[in-house]
Design a protein around this motif. Sequence first.
Motif, PDB file in Angstrom:
ATOM      1  N   GLU A 183       5.976  74.720 -41.250  1.00  0.00           N
ATOM      2  CA  GLU A 183       5.493  75.698 -40.280  1.00  0.00           C
ATOM      3  C   GLU A 183       6.461  76.875 -40.163  1.00  0.00           C
ATOM      4  O   GLU A 183       6.035  78.034 -40.030  1.00  0.00           O
ATOM      5  CB  GLU A 183       5.302  75.029 -38.920  1.00  0.00           C
ATOM      6  CG  GLU A 183       4.139  74.035 -38.899  1.00  0.00           C
ATOM      7  CD  GLU A 183       4.067  73.245 -37.597  1.00  0.00           C
ATOM      8  OE1 GLU A 183       5.023  73.372 -36.778  1.00  0.00           O
ATOM      9  OE2 GLU A 183       3.078  72.518 -37.393  1.00  0.00           O
ATOM     10  N   LEU A 184       7.761  76.581 -40.231  1.00  0.00           N
ATOM     11  CA  LEU A 184       8.744  77.660 -40.208  1.00  0.00           C
ATOM     12  C   LEU A 184       8.588  78.547 -41.442  1.00  0.00           C
ATOM     13  O   LEU A 184       8.671  79.777 -41.357  1.00  0.00           O
ATOM     14  CB  LEU A 184      10.167  77.095 -40.139  1.00  0.00           C
ATOM     15  CG  LEU A 184      11.299  78.126 -40.228  1.00  0.00           C
ATOM     16  CD1 LEU A 184      11.188  79.157 -39.111  1.00  0.00           C
ATOM     17  CD2 LEU A 184      12.663  77.433 -40.183  1.00  0.00           C
ATOM     18  N   GLY A 185       8.359  77.937 -42.599  1.00  0.00           N
ATOM     19  CA  GLY A 185       8.155  78.710 -43.822  1.00  0.00           C
ATOM     20  C   GLY A 185       6.957  79.639 -43.708  1.00  0.00           C
ATOM     21  O   GLY A 185       6.995  80.794 -44.166  1.00  0.00           O
ATOM     22  N   THR A 186       5.867  79.138 -43.107  1.00  0.00           N
ATOM     23  CA  THR A 186       4.673  79.966 -42.911  1.00  0.00           C
ATOM     24  C   THR A 186       4.992  81.151 -41.998  1.00  0.00           C
ATOM     25  O   THR A 186       4.565  82.287 -42.255  1.00  0.00           O
ATOM     26  CB  THR A 186       3.532  79.130 -42.304  1.00  0.00           C
ATOM     27  OG1 THR A 186       3.235  78.028 -43.169  1.00  0.00           O
ATOM     28  CG2 THR A 186       2.282  79.974 -42.120  1.00  0.00           C
ATOM     29  N   LYS A 187       5.752  80.884 -40.945  1.00  0.00           N
ATOM     30  CA  LYS A 187       6.140  81.951 -40.027  1.00  0.00           C
ATOM     31  C   LYS A 187       6.988  82.998 -40.742  1.00  0.00           C
ATOM     32  O   LYS A 187       6.776  84.215 -40.584  1.00  0.00           O
ATOM     33  CB  LYS A 187       6.903  81.354 -38.845  1.00  0.00           C
ATOM     34  CG  LYS A 187       7.404  82.383 -37.847  1.00  0.00           C
ATOM     35  CD  LYS A 187       8.156  81.702 -36.712  1.00  0.00           C
ATOM     36  CE  LYS A 187       8.678  82.747 -35.724  1.00  0.00           C
ATOM     37  NZ  LYS A 187       9.437  82.110 -34.607  1.00  0.00           N
ATOM     38  N   LEU A 188       7.951  82.548 -41.527  1.00  0.00           N
ATOM     39  CA  LEU A 188       8.822  83.476 -42.249  1.00  0.00           C
ATOM     40  C   LEU A 188       8.042  84.261 -43.297  1.00  0.00           C
ATOM     41  O   LEU A 188       8.360  85.428 -43.574  1.00  0.00           O
ATOM     42  CB  LEU A 188       9.982  82.720 -42.907  1.00  0.00           C
ATOM     43  CG  LEU A 188      11.016  82.107 -41.959  1.00  0.00           C
ATOM     44  CD1 LEU A 188      12.061  81.330 -42.749  1.00  0.00           C
ATOM     45  CD2 LEU A 188      11.691  83.192 -41.119  1.00  0.00           C
ATOM     46  N   ARG A 189       7.024  83.631 -43.872  1.00  0.00           N
ATOM     47  CA  ARG A 189       6.221  84.327 -44.883  1.00  0.00           C
ATOM     48  C   ARG A 189       5.580  85.570 -44.279  1.00  0.00           C
ATOM     49  O   ARG A 189       5.637  86.658 -44.863  1.00  0.00           O
ATOM     50  CB  ARG A 189       5.147  83.391 -45.430  1.00  0.00           C
ATOM     51  CG  ARG A 189       4.207  84.069 -46.421  1.00  0.00           C
ATOM     52  CD  ARG A 189       3.271  83.040 -47.048  1.00  0.00           C
ATOM     53  NE  ARG A 189       2.337  83.699 -47.940  1.00  0.00           N
ATOM     54  CZ  ARG A 189       1.134  84.144 -47.580  1.00  0.00           C
ATOM     55  NH1 ARG A 189       0.732  83.994 -46.321  1.00  0.00           N
ATOM     56  NH2 ARG A 189       0.356  84.746 -48.441  1.00  0.00           N
ATOM     57  N   HIS A 190       4.963  85.423 -43.134  1.00  0.00           N
ATOM     58  CA  HIS A 190       4.334  86.576 -42.489  1.00  0.00           C
ATOM     59  C   HIS A 190       5.380  87.629 -42.116  1.00  0.00           C
ATOM     60  O   HIS A 190       5.139  88.830 -42.244  1.00  0.00           O
ATOM     61  CB  HIS A 190       3.569  86.122 -41.247  1.00  0.00           C
ATOM     62  CG  HIS A 190       2.379  85.252 -41.560  1.00  0.00           C
ATOM     63  ND1 HIS A 190       1.333  85.684 -42.347  1.00  0.00           N
ATOM     64  CD2 HIS A 190       2.089  83.986 -41.199  1.00  0.00           C
ATOM     65  CE1 HIS A 190       0.439  84.713 -42.448  1.00  0.00           C
ATOM     66  NE2 HIS A 190       0.878  83.668 -41.766  1.00  0.00           N
ATOM     67  N   ASP A 191       6.536  87.164 -41.683  1.00  0.00           N
ATOM     68  CA  ASP A 191       7.601  88.081 -41.281  1.00  0.00           C
ATOM     69  C   ASP A 191       8.166  88.828 -42.483  1.00  0.00           C
ATOM     70  O   ASP A 191       8.204  90.060 -42.518  1.00  0.00           O
ATOM     71  CB  ASP A 191       8.711  87.287 -40.574  1.00  0.00           C
ATOM     72  CG  ASP A 191       9.848  88.178 -40.091  1.00  0.00           C
ATOM     73  OD1 ASP A 191       9.644  89.400 -40.033  1.00  0.00           O
ATOM     74  OD2 ASP A 191      10.922  87.651 -39.772  1.00  0.00           O
ATOM     75  N   VAL A 192       8.590  88.084 -43.512  1.00  0.00           N
ATOM     76  CA  VAL A 192       9.258  88.678 -44.662  1.00  0.00           C
ATOM     77  C   VAL A 192       8.307  89.536 -45.493  1.00  0.00           C
ATOM     78  O   VAL A 192       8.614  90.689 -45.827  1.00  0.00           O
ATOM     79  CB  VAL A 192       9.897  87.572 -45.533  1.00  0.00           C
ATOM     80  CG1 VAL A 192      10.431  88.156 -46.832  1.00  0.00           C
ATOM     81  CG2 VAL A 192      11.002  86.856 -44.770  1.00  0.00           C
ATOM     82  N   VAL A 193       7.162  88.981 -45.839  1.00  0.00           N
ATOM     83  CA  VAL A 193       6.215  89.715 -46.686  1.00  0.00           C
ATOM     84  C   VAL A 193       5.760  90.990 -45.992  1.00  0.00           C
ATOM     85  O   VAL A 193       5.673  92.064 -46.603  1.00  0.00           O
ATOM     86  CB  VAL A 193       5.010  88.828 -47.050  1.00  0.00           C
ATOM     87  CG1 VAL A 193       3.944  89.637 -47.781  1.00  0.00           C
ATOM     88  CG2 VAL A 193       5.464  87.658 -47.920  1.00  0.00           C
TER      89      VAL A 193
END
Length: 543
Positions: free
Chosen positions: A192-202
């Motif tokens: 879930e953290l990875g999904t959150k970071l994906r939206h943030d970083v991308v």
Amino acid sequence: MAATRRSRSTLSTSGHGSPTTGGSSRNRRSAIEVDDDDHIPLLLTAAAAATAAAYPHARPSILRPATLIITLVSLLLLLILLLATRTRDLPPSDFIDATSSAIALQLASQLTPMQIQIIHRHGDRTPITPLEDKSYWSTLLPSEKRLKDIAAYTKIIRNEEEEEGSSNTDHPAGGGDVYGRLTSDGLTMMKELGTKLRHDVVTRFKQRKDVPQLESVHASTWIKVASTDFSRTIQSVQSLLTGLLPNRRTVDIDIDVRHTEKMIPDPQPRRYAGQANRENYLMNGQAFLTKEAEMAPLAVRLTDALFAAGVLGEAALQLSFGVGEDGAAKASGTANDNEKQGVLPWNQLAEILVCLEKRDRLPSEITQQDLKEVTEHNAWRWFALLSDERLGTMAIKSLAKKMIQSGEESVRMGSKPWSISKTPLLNIFSGHDATLISILCFFRIERPAVWPEYGSYLKMELLRDDHGVLEKKDDDSSSTLSVRKEKKKKFRYYVLFSLNGEPLRSSFGHIKSVQTNRYFVPWHNFAREFAVKEKRLPRLVVQ
């Protein structure tokens, strides 16, 4: 005119920019307010004085070779002194800062992201300390199939002499087959953290026209990953990557686990000469001893309660880990011998109680207030020790240096397209709460309200101000910092820290006389202070 210059050169600037006279010699050296052109006659006068002193009877009309050499050497030495004065201990440049975390986020969205570095804590785990009910804790572990799925498309990089599939179990906090392991909940949490970071970083890097759509390029070209060599941190970052990169290509992403001792503050043995002794010195300070004596009865009572409730296993008191409480600390005379005293160290008390409380398994004799006092005191101990300038630098300098070097690489590329520079856009470091606390202390980031829980992440953004968003305008009086005009640069770079998405201020990169917490720290100040801290370190005893 000469009198005017002499008057200006003896002025120093206070923290709020008001001129004061006199002061310490340090202040007079570090805040000289003389314009560039004013130094020229001063240098020539000084050089002439040096020449006259060397040859008092020489005729001015005759230019002797020896006289010329002395004059040139004098000029060179004075130039070096001038440059040192101009670059040492200068206040921040003429830029503004956010007045709140919300405004910091708003300003950051107007800056160009050059690089993002993430340091995260692993996900939910079983207790590190061996407890009595091992069978219960084993039911919380993820299945082998699930572990195999998250490991797909990742490659663990170890030293050649280390066996394939091995793990670092030498450290006392490394865990075993059940204890100190990531749970199924921990895997879910990290995805879930990875999904959150994906939206943030991308989303952030879509601002850059020179960066292609990140989903369309191999992740190994823009992501670098490192982890401590513990099963829970490796599995945590593998799970994070499944959320960050849901449509991964077949190209493996390397996870470098070769530098565990550089990513934790308590390697065994310690890496620097005198590191454990410094822990000993700090823990024998009067304030520390007084606080420990005040809290000691609580540790005794809770240890007894855990034993009486049948929670602790036989090996519980044989284990110790953490700054000031592990084997290295005992060797230097720092830690108490808890096995003989029959009392759990604070680090173990805190981690056991947290694990029990999350699963409603706290003995009835232990209250929520007890848990609060233990966790708060344990946090106090960590911050009290690692906030020490010398110990904090020795504890985590290598990881901080890696972050600085990576950022410097991006700064050197300047405006070159990413397709040419190919510098990492995202660095991920999978570590522990101790890793986060150490970095917070090293970079003098303001202390969070709560201890970093499982899955917490610290983000360091390197941002470029292309349009003067943070430049102080002539009519802007909002900044109370001392302002010193300098030549305009095409680009200015800044660092912004945040913990779990909440921006935090840092005083790193500021001189002590005007040390101020800021959200946006100028990169050149940031890198310069690191270089100073590194030079003051003692010798390495473990590479």
